[in-house]
Design a protein around this motif. Structure first.
Motif, PDB file in Angstrom:
ATOM      1  N   ASN A  62       0.675  -1.167   0.430  1.00  0.00           N
ATOM      2  CA  ASN A  62      -0.131   0.160   0.374  1.00  0.00           C
ATOM      3  C   ASN A  62       0.573   1.320  -0.110  1.00  0.00           C
ATOM      4  OD1 ASN A  62      -2.420  -1.380   0.001  1.00  0.00           O
ATOM      5  ND2 ASN A  62      -1.820  -1.390   2.585  1.00  0.00           N
ATOM      6  N   THR A  63       2.070   1.175   0.114  1.00  0.00           N
ATOM      7  CA  THR A  63       2.840   1.728   0.063  1.00  0.00           C
ATOM      8  C   THR A  63       4.267   1.940  -0.852  1.00  0.00           C
ATOM      9  OG1 THR A  63       3.740   1.338   2.393  1.00  0.00           O
ATOM     10  CG2 THR A  63       2.446   2.833   2.775  1.00  0.00           C
ATOM     11  N   ARG A  64       4.780   3.518  -1.529  1.00  0.00           N
ATOM     12  CA  ARG A  64       5.648   3.730  -2.313  1.00  0.00           C
ATOM     13  C   ARG A  64       7.064   2.809  -1.401  1.00  0.00           C
ATOM     14  NH1 ARG A  64       4.233   9.230  -5.922  1.00  0.00           N
ATOM     15  NH2 ARG A  64       2.270   8.566  -7.220  1.00  0.00           N
ATOM     16  N   ASP A  85       0.855   0.185   8.543  1.00  0.00           N
ATOM     17  CA  ASP A  85       1.630   0.219   7.211  1.00  0.00           C
ATOM     18  C   ASP A  85       2.501   1.247   7.967  1.00  0.00           C
ATOM     19  OD1 ASP A  85       0.441   1.983   5.947  1.00  0.00           O
ATOM     20  OD2 ASP A  85      -0.106   1.210   4.643  1.00  0.00           O
ATOM     21  N   ASN A  86       2.307   1.623   8.814  1.00  0.00           N
ATOM     22  CA  ASN A  86       3.562   2.782   9.594  1.00  0.00           C
ATOM     23  C   ASN A  86       5.004   3.024   9.021  1.00  0.00           C
ATOM     24  OD1 ASN A  86       1.186   4.681   8.667  1.00  0.00           O
ATOM     25  ND2 ASN A  86       0.802   4.858  11.697  1.00  0.00           N
ATOM     26  N   TYR A  87       5.188   1.350   9.209  1.00  0.00           N
ATOM     27  CA  TYR A  87       6.867   1.558   9.315  1.00  0.00           C
ATOM     28  C   TYR A  87       7.497   0.183   9.067  1.00  0.00           C
ATOM     29  CZ  TYR A  87       3.462   3.489  13.923  1.00  0.00           C
ATOM     30  OH  TYR A  87       3.766   4.268  14.566  1.00  0.00           O
ATOM     31  N   ILE A 103       7.802  -2.549  19.967  1.00  0.00           N
ATOM     32  CA  ILE A 103       8.367  -3.065  18.530  1.00  0.00           C
ATOM     33  C   ILE A 103       9.067  -2.089  17.929  1.00  0.00           C
ATOM     34  CG2 ILE A 103       6.912  -1.636  16.118  1.00  0.00           C
ATOM     35  CD1 ILE A 103       4.317  -1.677  16.850  1.00  0.00           C
ATOM     36  N   VAL A 104      10.310  -2.790  17.218  1.00  0.00           N
ATOM     37  CA  VAL A 104      11.296  -2.642  16.350  1.00  0.00           C
ATOM     38  C   VAL A 104      11.019  -2.038  15.145  1.00  0.00           C
ATOM     39  CG1 VAL A 104      13.474  -2.915  16.321  1.00  0.00           C
ATOM     40  CG2 VAL A 104      12.445  -3.693  18.185  1.00  0.00           C
ATOM     41  N   ALA A 105      11.465  -0.915  14.591  1.00  0.00           N
ATOM     42  CA  ALA A 105      10.805  -0.846  13.587  1.00  0.00           C
ATOM     43  C   ALA A 105      12.757   0.432  13.257  1.00  0.00           C
ATOM     44  CB  ALA A 105       9.901   0.297  13.222  1.00  0.00           C
ATOM     45  N   SER A 106      12.540   0.669  11.429  1.00  0.00           N
ATOM     46  CA  SER A 106      12.904   1.220  10.912  1.00  0.00           C
ATOM     47  C   SER A 106      12.994   2.655  10.665  1.00  0.00           C
ATOM     48  CB  SER A 106      13.380   0.855   9.067  1.00  0.00           C
ATOM     49  OG  SER A 106      14.326   1.766   8.927  1.00  0.00           O
ATOM     50  N   LYS A 107      14.760   3.181  11.470  1.00  0.00           N
ATOM     51  CA  LYS A 107      14.785   4.677  11.906  1.00  0.00           C
ATOM     52  C   LYS A 107      13.600   5.153  12.797  1.00  0.00           C
ATOM     53  CE  LYS A 107      15.511   5.417   6.588  1.00  0.00           C
ATOM     54  NZ  LYS A 107      15.345   5.831   5.505  1.00  0.00           N
TER      55      LYS A 107
END
Length: 302
Positions: A62-64, A85-87, A103-107
């Motif tokens: 859903n995201t570019r 789908d924010n991360y 939650i461990v997510a990029s940046k």
């Protein structure tokens, strides 16, 4: 694949060749298989202690920019508790009640998300590596090593949202942490190839230096820590040794750290994947291996 030994529930993805229906749950008590029809292409991330809530992910469509679709669902009543789908998700860890997640997510700094409040309630240190740590459900805390500081772990309290820095005195980078099955001891593996056992006051009980095995013995410094259901045996793996490119597993007496068995791996057998029941470990082939005899099951468990 993930097996939750507390609830005897397994969560399996769609990578097995003869699994055409995708993601499913398996109840080892009833031997019932439940396909998650709305999420066939998704992959397992985690299961809550009670086995009722699961975390699953997939690469977002859903995201570019590169993102991850993350869904937390209560599979018993088919209720979606979080859909985002924010991360770009690396890891998801439940608390004791399954109502909060790390939650461990990029940046982004790792953070605690309250599923009831639908909001972030705390941030964790950026250097924490939760996939190398373990949950203590009795105290509703999560203990995991620091990525770039020797002898340092972070203890996150889900109730207070606070993080405490813990020093064990190993003088080395800590690569894995596991609580004993009765939560009275903490096992550590360091990057210096040593397995430690500490009590809950962070006092050392015993340690085993695997360097005495020499280069032929391989290294256990990047191994997960597996343990039998009764907690009497631990198991660690070396991905390869000088005498066996397929690696070996070492079975250790949990009371003193002594090696009681060495299992030689071989082609197509499959590596260690998850704690299983009794004296067995689940392999990536969905077969099991007995830590006492080294025998691999003739048929997959599902």
């Amino acid at each position: 694949m993930i097996v939750n030994r507390h609830s005897k529930i397994g969560l399996f993805g769609n990578r097995k060749p003869n699994n055409t229906k995708g993601l499913f749950l398996f109840d080892f008590n009833t031997q019932e298989k439940k396909y998650l029809a709305d999420f066939p292409e998704w992959e397992p991330q985690n299961i809550s202690i009670d086995g009722k809530r699961i975390a699953i992910t997939r690469t977002s469509s859903n995201t570019r920019a590169y993102r991850t679709d993350l869904v937390i669902t209560d599979h018993e009543n088919e209720t979606v508790l979080l859909n985002t789908d924010n991360y770009c998700i690396y890891d998801v860890e439940f608390n004791a009640k399954g109502n909060k997640i790390i939650i461990v997510a990029s940046k982004k700094k790792p953070f605690c998300y309250d599923l009831s409040l639908q909001q972030i309630t705390a941030e964790l240190p950026k250097q924490i590596r939760t996939y190398k740590g373990d949950l203590d459900p009795e105290n509703d805390t999560f203990l995991a090593p620091c990525e770039n500081t020797k002898d340092t772990c972070y203890l996150f309290n889900f109730a207070t949202g606070k993080t405490e820095s813990i020093k064990f005195g190993t003088k080395a980078m800590i690569s894995r942490i596991k609580f004993s099955v009765d939560f009275t001891f903490i096992y550590l593996v360091t990057e210096t190839n040593v397995l430690y056992c500490f009590d809950r006051d962070y006092k050392i009980k015993w340690y085993k230096d695997f360097n005495y095995l020499g280069k032929d013995g391989g290294r256990i410094n990047s191994s997960d820590i597996f343990q039998t259901e009764n907690g009497q045996l631990l198991a660690l793996y070396a991905s390869s040794t000088e005498s066996n490119s397929w690696g070996a597993e070492y079975v250790v007496d949990a009371t003193n750290g002594e090696i009681v068995n060495q299992i030689e791996a071989y082609q197509f057998r499959g590596g260690f994947s998850s704690d299983f029941f009794e004296n067995k470990v689940l392999l990536y082939t969905h077969n099991t291996i007995d830590l006492i005899t080294g025998k691999v099951s003739e048929n997959p468990v599902i």
